[in-house]
Design an enzyme around this catalytic site. Structure first.
Site, PDB file in Angstrom:
ATOM      1  N   ASP A 256      32.614  41.686  44.594  1.00 41.95           N
ATOM      2  CA  ASP A 256      32.912  40.408  45.237  1.00 41.95           C
ATOM      3  C   ASP A 256      33.258  39.380  44.159  1.00 41.95           C
ATOM      4  OD1 ASP A 256      32.793  38.633  47.680  1.00 41.95           O
ATOM      5  OD2 ASP A 256      31.333  37.629  46.400  1.00 41.95           O
TER       6      ASP A 256
ATOM      7  N   THR B 198      38.556  35.550  47.406  1.00 41.48           N
ATOM      8  CA  THR B 198      38.177  34.934  46.114  1.00 41.48           C
ATOM      9  C   THR B 198      38.909  35.602  44.946  1.00 41.48           C
ATOM     10  OG1 THR B 198      36.238  36.379  46.168  1.00 41.48           O
ATOM     11  CG2 THR B 198      35.912  34.109  46.808  1.00 41.48           C
ATOM     12  N   THR B 199      38.969  36.932  44.953  1.00 41.32           N
ATOM     13  CA  THR B 199      39.642  37.650  43.859  1.00 41.32           C
ATOM     14  C   THR B 199      41.131  37.319  43.859  1.00 41.32           C
ATOM     15  OG1 THR B 199      38.028  39.429  44.109  1.00 41.32           O
ATOM     16  CG2 THR B 199      39.974  39.923  42.807  1.00 41.32           C
TER      17      THR B 199
ATOM     18  N   ASP C 278      31.816  38.105  54.074  1.00 45.39           N
ATOM     19  CA  ASP C 278      33.275  38.075  53.918  1.00 45.39           C
ATOM     20  C   ASP C 278      33.961  38.285  55.265  1.00 45.39           C
ATOM     21  OD1 ASP C 278      33.023  37.664  51.254  1.00 45.39           O
ATOM     22  OD2 ASP C 278      33.970  39.520  50.586  1.00 45.39           O
TER      23      ASP C 278
END
Length: 551
Positions: free
Chosen positions: A64, A97-98, A395
Site C-alpha cells: 500500500d 496512492t502509488t 482501499d
C-alpha cells in the site's frame, strides 16, 4: 564550510548551507524521482510487497503506497512533499496512492530533461497546468455513469482496488468485494439527488485467527468490551437498547464536602440512601422497557447487581465513536441525563450477544432494522495478514464510495492514462510556444503507469506501450495491460474498472507536487554544526544522501 554572504556581509551563521539554482532543482527532482522508484514496484496485481522495520523492531509487510511512505520516516523536505501527496490521495479517495506518486516522480524526471534544454521552470509549470486541465476534461468525456443499483460494476471496482494486495485467492477477494459493496449500499444516503457515503460508519474490527473466508458483515456494531456482570444474560433477542452518556453511579460533589457520622444508625441510613438512589436509576431504565444499556461512563457495582436482577444487559465505558455508530445502527438516541430517558429514545437490534473471539470478549449488536452503521469483522491467519486485509478493505471502501459520490467510473490497467496521453499529444500541437514540450512531457509521464504495470507483470515495457499506442489509435480508449495473462486487452471486457474520482485526484495531486517542487530554486539550511550536521540531502547525516538518484 563557508558562511552565506551577500551585499550586507555575512548574513547566516557558521555551518549554514545553501544550494542555488539548477543544482537545487536537480537535487529536488532526483529525490522526487527516487521516491517514485521506491514504490513503483508495488503497482498493480503483480506488484511486490515491501517489508518495513521500525526502530523498535515492529514489522509491516504491505504494498500500500500510503502505508509504505508513511512508515519510511523520510527526512528530506522534498521527500516529505511526496509523502504528503500519498496522504492526501488516501484521505480524499482512499486509493490510487502509488499511481499519484509515480506520476509525480515521472513529471519531475521529464521536467528535469526540459530544464537541461534551457526551458524555464515557469514555462514547464504552465504547460503542466494546461495539460492537467485537458486531462480533467478528457476524463469527463471517457467516463461512464454508475449508481448504487449497479452492484456488478461496484464489485468490479472493489476487486480492482484490492487487486494489488496479497490477501489470498480470487474467491476470498470476491467475498470481501461483496461485503464492501453491501456495506456501502447500506450506509449510503441520498442528499439533494447525490449519493453520500460516510465511511466512518463502516466499522472495521479485526482479530487474528481463523481464515480470510470467515470475514463477515455485521448489520450492526461490534463493541470491543464485555458485559459488566457475570449474572447478566450473554444473549438478548429483540433487544431494546438505551444509550447513556451518563454514569450509573453516585456522583461526587464538585465542592469538597465533609459528612460527620456520629452513630451506626446514621451510617446505615447513609448507605441505604446510596442503595436507594442506585435502585431508582435502574428502575428508571427498566420503566422505559430497555433490556440492554450501553453506558459511556462507569457503572457502580451495586447498580450492576440491580441491573442483573432485572435481566438487563449492561456494557460500560463505551467509546464515544462506538456510541455514535450504535445510534446510527439501532435508531436509539444518546441521552445525557437519566431523568430524560424515555421509551422513544430506545433503539432496536434483533440480537445482542457476547462472543469470545481469540480469547477476548466482544459484544455483537446484530440484525438491526435498516442500520446506517455496519461493521466488517476481519479474520486472517496472522496479524500481518489481518492488517493487510484491513488495508485492502479500506482501499475498496474508498474506491466504491468515490465512484458513487462522483457518479462515474472509467477503465483501469493503464488504459485511461494511455487514452489521455494520446489526447494530450494531439493537444500539444495546437499550443504554440514552448509549453507544448511540457504538455508532451506530461503525456509521457502518464505513460509511466502502463509501462510500470508491464514491468511489474514481467512483460516487455516497450513492446507493450507500442502495441497500446496502436490500439488506441484504431480501436478506442479501453485497451490496457492485462498483467494476469501477460498481454494487452480490452479492460472493459475484462471488468477492470476504477472510479473517475481516484484518477482525477491522482492527476491533481501529482501536478500540484510537481509545480511546488519545480518552483524551488534555492535551498537554504540554517542547521549549525551543533544541531547534527548538514541539511538533509546535502551530504549531511539524516538526509537521503548523495546516492538518492541511483536506481
Amino acid at each position: 564550510m563557508a558562511r552565506i554572504s551577500g551585499e550586507g556581509g555575512n548574513v547566516m551563521g557558521e555551518g549554514a548551507q545553501r544550494i542555488i539554482g539548477r543544482d537545487a532543482m536537480r537535487l529536488n527532482i532526483a529525490i522526487g524521482y527516487a521516491m517514485a522508484n521506491i514504490i513503483k514496484t508495488t503497482l498493480g496485481p503483480k506488484g511486490m510487497d515491501k517489508m518495513l522495520v521500525s526502530d523498535l523492531g515492529d514489522i509491516v509487510i504491505t504494498n500500500d503506497g500510503a502505508t509504505i511512505l508513511e512508515e519510511m520516516n523520510v527526512d528530506h523536505p522534498t521527500a516529505k512533499i511526496m509523502v504528503e501527496i500519498a496522504k492526501t490521495q488516501d484521505k480524499e479517495v482512499g486509493d490510487g496512492t502509488t499511481t499519484s506518486v509515480v506520476i509525480a516522480g515521472y513529471l519531475l524526471k521529464n521536467a528535469g530533461q526540459l530544464l537541461d534544454k534551457n526551458i524555464h521552470p515557469t514555462t514547464i509549470i504552465k504547460g503542466f497546468e494546461l495539460a492537467e486541465a485537458k486531462c480533467i476534461e478528457a476524463l469527463a468525456k471517457i467516463s461512464e455513469p454508475v449508481s448504487p443499483k449497479d452492484t456488478k460494476v461496484l464489485k468490479q471496482i472493489a476487486m480492482v482496488a484490492m487487486g494489488s494486495k496479497g490477501i489470498g485467492s480470487q474467491k476470498e477477494k470476491e467475498k470481501i468485494a461483496d461485503i464492501v459493496v453491501e456495506s456501502i449500499n447500506q450506509v449510503a444516503e441520498q442528499i439533494n439527488g447525490q449519493t453520500k457515503v460516510d465511511a466512518d460508519f463502516i466499522q472495521i474490527e479485526k482479530k487474528a485467527g481463523s481464515e480470510i473466508m470467515d470475514t463477515s458483515l455485521i448489520k450492526g456494531v461490534i463493541v470491543d468490551k464485555e458485559i459488566v456482570n457475570a449474572s447478566m444474560p450473554k444473549k438478548v433477542e429483540n433487544a431494546k437498547i438505551a444509550l447513556l452518556d451518563a454514569a450509573l453511579e453516585i456522583e461526587k460533589t464538585e465542592t469538597d464536602a465533609k459528612i460527620e457520622i456520629t452513630s451506626p444508625d446514621q451510617l446505615e441510613a447513609f448507605l441505604r440512601q446510596e442503595e436507594k438512589m442506585l435502585k431508582q436509576m435502574v428502575d428508571k431504565i427498566k420503566a422505559t422497557g430497555a433490556n440492554v444499556v450501553f453506558v459511556q461512563k462507569g457503572i457502580d457495582d451495586l447498580a450492576q447487581h440491580y441491573l442483573a436482577k432485572q435481566g438487563i444487559v449492561a456494557v460500560r465505558r463505551v467509546k464515544k465513536s462506538d456510541m455514535e455508530k450504535l445510534a446510527k445502527a439501532t435508531g436509539a438516541t444518546i441521552v445525557s441525563s437519566l431523568e430524560s430517558l424515555s421509551a422513544s429514545d430506545l433503539g432496536y437490534a434483533g440480537a445482542v450477544t457476547e462472543k469470545k473471539i481469540a480469547g477476548e470478549a466482544m459484544v455483537f449488536v446484530e440484525k438491526c432494522k435498516d442500520p446506517k452503521s455496519v461493521s466488517i469483522f476481519v479474520r486472517g491467519g496472522t496479524d500481518h495478514v489481518v492488517n493487510e486485509v484491513e488495508r485492502a478493505i479500506k482501499d475498496a471502501i474508498g474506491s466504491v464510495a468515490s465512484a458513487l459520490e462522483e457518479g462515474s467510473y472509467t477503465t483501469g490497467g493503464g488504459s485511461v492514462e494511455m487514452a489521455i496521453a494520446k489526447i494530450l499529444k494531439d493537444y500539444a500541437t495546437e499550443i504554440g510556444g514552448r509549453e507544448q514540450l511540457a504538455i508532451e512531457a506530461f503525456a509521457e509521464a502518464l505513460e509511466s503507469i502502463p509501462i510500470t504495470l508491464a514491468e511489474n507483470g514481467g512483460m516487455d515495457a516497450i513492446d507493450t506501450v507500442v502495441e497500446l499506442r496502436t490500439k488506441h489509435g484504431k480501436k478506442g480508449t479501453t485497451w490496457g495491460v492485462d498483467v494476469t495473462n501477460g498481454k494487452i486487452a480490452d479492460m472493459k471486457a475484462l471488468g477492470v474498472l476504477e472510479p473517475t474520482k481516484v484518477k482525477k485526484q491522482a492527476l491533481s495531486s501529482a501536478t500540484e507536487a510537481a509545480r511546488l517542487i519545480l518552483r524551488i530554486d534555492d535551498i537554504i539550511s540554517s542547521k549549525g554544526k551543533s544541531s547534527g550536521g548538514g541539511a538533509p540531502g546535502m551530504g549531511g547525516p539524516g538526509g537521503m544522501g548523495g546516492g538518492v538518484g541511483e536506481d
